[in-house]
Motif scaffolding. Sequence first.
Motif: not given
Length: 140
Positions: A102, A107-109, A115, A117
């Motif tokens: 990411d 809004n994140g992957t 998720q 990180v």
Amino acid sequence: MVDIVLLVGKLVLLALLYLFLFAAVRAGLGYVRAAGPAAPGARLALAVVEGPRALMGTRIPIAGPVVIGRSPGADIVIADDFVSSTHARVTPDTEGGAVIEDLGSTNGTVVNGVQVVSAVTLSAGDVIDLGTVRLKAVKE
């Protein structure tokens, strides 16, 4: 006299156009050759399985770093309000797989419901969610 000047101008413009096209094709061939021949099934590709109709069914081979985002400069452009300008990057690894990271998106992957990180290794069958778009890692 004016006709001769216009004719010469047209010929010079036409010659410059052909030189530009030659340079563009030559550069494009360089990019194609740089990827090299890949053994069938040895590399991963990203397939769009959910998202905008224009992207459905699209397969993008991961031959080099692939930036995904909303920006026109991204390799995969996704026109979705939930996707950041430069959302994520997928990079091939030496074993024929890939690594996704990411890039600080809002809004994140998400990979397989988890998720992202830090860098995550992808393998065939992994599902990547970016906003309302879903990509699947598949063998080429």
